[in-house]
Design a protein around this motif. Structure first.
Motif, PDB file in Angstrom:
ATOM      1  N   CYS A  56       0.759  -1.810  -0.175  1.00 14.51           N
ATOM      2  CA  CYS A  56      -0.062  -0.188  -0.115  1.00 14.51           C
ATOM      3  C   CYS A  56       0.976   1.277  -0.072  1.00 14.51           C
ATOM      4  N   ALA A  57       0.801   2.380  -0.381  1.00 13.95           N
ATOM      5  CA  ALA A  57       0.639   3.822  -0.462  1.00 13.95           C
ATOM      6  C   ALA A  57       0.548   4.605   0.938  1.00 13.95           C
ATOM      7  N   LEU A  58       1.343   5.217   1.750  1.00 18.86           N
ATOM      8  CA  LEU A  58       0.606   6.833   2.803  1.00 18.86           C
ATOM      9  C   LEU A  58       0.209   7.712   1.884  1.00 18.86           C
ATOM     10  N   LYS A  59      -0.202   8.560   2.004  1.00 22.06           N
ATOM     11  CA  LYS A  59      -0.604   9.645   1.403  1.00 22.06           C
ATOM     12  C   LYS A  59      -0.251  10.357   2.649  1.00 22.06           C
ATOM     13  N   LEU A  60       0.385  11.061   2.955  1.00 23.10           N
ATOM     14  CA  LEU A  60       0.990  12.478   3.447  1.00 23.10           C
ATOM     15  C   LEU A  60      -0.136  13.122   3.079  1.00 23.10           C
ATOM     16  N   ARG A  61      -0.369  13.478   4.098  1.00 20.20           N
ATOM     17  CA  ARG A  61      -1.483  15.205   4.050  1.00 20.20           C
ATOM     18  C   ARG A  61      -0.939  16.318   5.645  1.00 20.20           C
ATOM     19  N   ARG A  62       0.329  16.784   5.051  1.00 22.09           N
ATOM     20  CA  ARG A  62       0.666  17.003   6.221  1.00 22.09           C
ATOM     21  C   ARG A  62       2.112  18.209   6.452  1.00 22.09           C
ATOM     22  N   ASN A  63       2.647  19.576   6.179  1.00 22.58           N
ATOM     23  CA  ASN A  63       3.241  20.245   6.034  1.00 22.58           C
ATOM     24  C   ASN A  63       4.684  19.725   6.726  1.00 22.58           C
ATOM     25  N   ASP A  64       4.551  19.453   7.786  1.00 22.11           N
ATOM     26  CA  ASP A  64       5.560  18.563   8.635  1.00 22.11           C
ATOM     27  C   ASP A  64       6.388  17.407   8.028  1.00 22.11           C
ATOM     28  N   LEU A  65       7.443  17.391   7.732  1.00 16.91           N
ATOM     29  CA  LEU A  65       7.980  16.336   7.523  1.00 16.91           C
ATOM     30  C   LEU A  65       9.128  15.489   8.066  1.00 16.91           C
ATOM     31  N   ASP A  66       8.321  15.743   9.175  1.00 13.59           N
ATOM     32  CA  ASP A  66       9.495  15.071  10.613  1.00 13.59           C
ATOM     33  C   ASP A  66       9.676  14.305  10.920  1.00 13.59           C
ATOM     34  N   PHE A  67       9.859  12.965  10.568  1.00  5.41           N
ATOM     35  CA  PHE A  67       9.650  11.880  10.810  1.00  5.41           C
ATOM     36  C   PHE A  67      10.384  11.845  12.747  1.00  5.41           C
ATOM     37  N   ASN A  68       9.604  11.185  13.332  1.00  2.00           N
ATOM     38  CA  ASN A  68      10.526  10.827  14.434  1.00  2.00           C
ATOM     39  C   ASN A  68      10.838   9.504  14.024  1.00  2.00           C
ATOM     40  N   PHE A  69      12.155   8.915  13.387  1.00  2.00           N
ATOM     41  CA  PHE A  69      11.778   7.602  12.640  1.00  2.00           C
ATOM     42  C   PHE A  69      12.190   6.537  14.221  1.00  2.00           C
ATOM     43  N   GLU A  70      12.171   5.360  13.948  1.00  3.14           N
ATOM     44  CA  GLU A  70      12.947   4.389  15.202  1.00  3.14           C
ATOM     45  C   GLU A  70      14.177   3.927  14.726  1.00  3.14           C
ATOM     46  N   LYS A  71      15.124   4.619  15.645  1.00  2.00           N
ATOM     47  CA  LYS A  71      16.617   4.999  15.449  1.00  2.00           C
ATOM     48  C   LYS A  71      17.193   3.344  15.457  1.00  2.00           C
ATOM     49  N   GLU A  72      16.380   2.260  15.658  1.00  2.00           N
ATOM     50  CA  GLU A  72      16.876   1.435  15.803  1.00  2.00           C
ATOM     51  C   GLU A  72      17.001   0.081  15.076  1.00  2.00           C
ATOM     52  N   GLU A  73      15.953   0.681  14.260  1.00  2.00           N
ATOM     53  CA  GLU A  73      15.440   0.097  13.246  1.00  2.00           C
ATOM     54  C   GLU A  73      16.085   0.707  11.392  1.00  2.00           C
ATOM     55  N   ILE A  74      15.730   2.320  11.568  1.00  2.00           N
ATOM     56  CA  ILE A  74      16.570   3.066  10.945  1.00  2.00           C
ATOM     57  C   ILE A  74      17.837   4.089  11.313  1.00  2.00           C
ATOM     58  N   ASP A  75      18.186   4.138   9.859  1.00  2.00           N
ATOM     59  CA  ASP A  75      20.093   4.939  10.176  1.00  2.00           C
ATOM     60  C   ASP A  75      19.306   5.522   9.444  1.00  2.00           C
ATOM     61  N   GLU A  76      19.290   6.432   9.033  1.00  2.00           N
ATOM     62  CA  GLU A  76      18.746   7.471   8.028  1.00  2.00           C
ATOM     63  C   GLU A  76      17.355   7.553   7.168  1.00  2.00           C
ATOM     64  N   LEU A  77      16.850   8.197   6.633  1.00  2.00           N
ATOM     65  CA  LEU A  77      15.748   8.593   6.333  1.00  2.00           C
ATOM     66  C   LEU A  77      15.861   9.650   4.862  1.00  2.00           C
ATOM     67  N   GLN A  78      15.711   9.672   3.557  1.00  2.00           N
ATOM     68  CA  GLN A  78      16.278  10.102   2.579  1.00  2.00           C
ATOM     69  C   GLN A  78      14.361  10.460   1.710  1.00  2.00           C
ATOM     70  N   TRP A  79      14.696  11.582   0.537  1.00  2.00           N
ATOM     71  CA  TRP A  79      13.352  11.317  -0.414  1.00  2.00           C
ATOM     72  C   TRP A  79      14.912  10.738  -1.663  1.00  2.00           C
ATOM     73  N   TYR A  80      13.177  10.427  -2.814  1.00  6.31           N
ATOM     74  CA  TYR A  80      14.127  10.451  -3.741  1.00  6.31           C
ATOM     75  C   TYR A  80      12.688  10.834  -4.937  1.00  6.31           C
ATOM     76  N   PRO A  81      12.669  11.109  -5.678  1.00  3.41           N
ATOM     77  CA  PRO A  81      11.455  11.507  -7.015  1.00  3.41           C
ATOM     78  C   PRO A  81      11.406  10.212  -7.282  1.00  3.41           C
ATOM     79  N   LEU A  82      10.066   9.935  -7.612  1.00  4.97           N
ATOM     80  CA  LEU A  82       9.710   8.798  -8.236  1.00  4.97           C
ATOM     81  C   LEU A  82      10.705   8.168  -9.263  1.00  4.97           C
ATOM     82  N   ALA A  83      11.118   9.466 -10.306  1.00  5.57           N
ATOM     83  CA  ALA A  83      12.013   8.481 -11.412  1.00  5.57           C
ATOM     84  C   ALA A  83      13.592   8.016 -11.278  1.00  5.57           C
ATOM     85  N   LYS A  84      13.972   8.717 -10.040  1.00  9.54           N
ATOM     86  CA  LYS A  84      15.020   7.955  -9.516  1.00  9.54           C
ATOM     87  C   LYS A  84      15.357   6.933  -9.106  1.00  9.54           C
TER      88      LYS A  84
END
Length: 114
Positions: A56-84
């Protein structure tokens, strides 16, 4: 390694959609509802794993995309355009990324949502 998709495993009595909501909340540190998810379909992974992947896909409806991601499982998040992302994931020689057998199919579906 980089991974374009994330998820988890169903526990006893759990359903796919509820588990997806729970995993998004845990891994990204944001609150979402079932209505925030767009179901694609359930895909069966081949090989020795024989797992079912609820895609499934997640529809983000927020201006604040500063995620508080799970540091034990994720080291880093990075946005990529779909084409890339398509370029990266469809190049099976790229050993820095986790490749799924259904990458092309799901990426093409995601392109219809934008």
């Amino acid at each position: 390694m980089w991974e374009a998709f994330f998820g988890g495993h169903l526990g006893p009595g759990e359903d796919y959609l509820g588990t997806a909501v729970k995993e998004v909340s845990e891994e990204l540190g944001i609150s979402v509802t079932e209505e925030d998810l767009v179901l694609y379909k359930i895909l069966k992974s081949g090989g020795t794993h024989n797992e079912f992947q609820f895609v499934c896909a997640l529809k983000l409806r927020r201006n604040d995309l500063d995620f508080n991601f799970e540091k034990e499982e994720i080291d880093e998040l990075q946005w990529y355009p779909l084409a890339k992302l398509k370029e990266i994931l469809l190049d099976r020689q790229n050993i820095n990324w986790v490749h799924k057998p259904w990458d092309a199919e799901v990426l093409n579906w995601l392109a219809t949502l934008t």
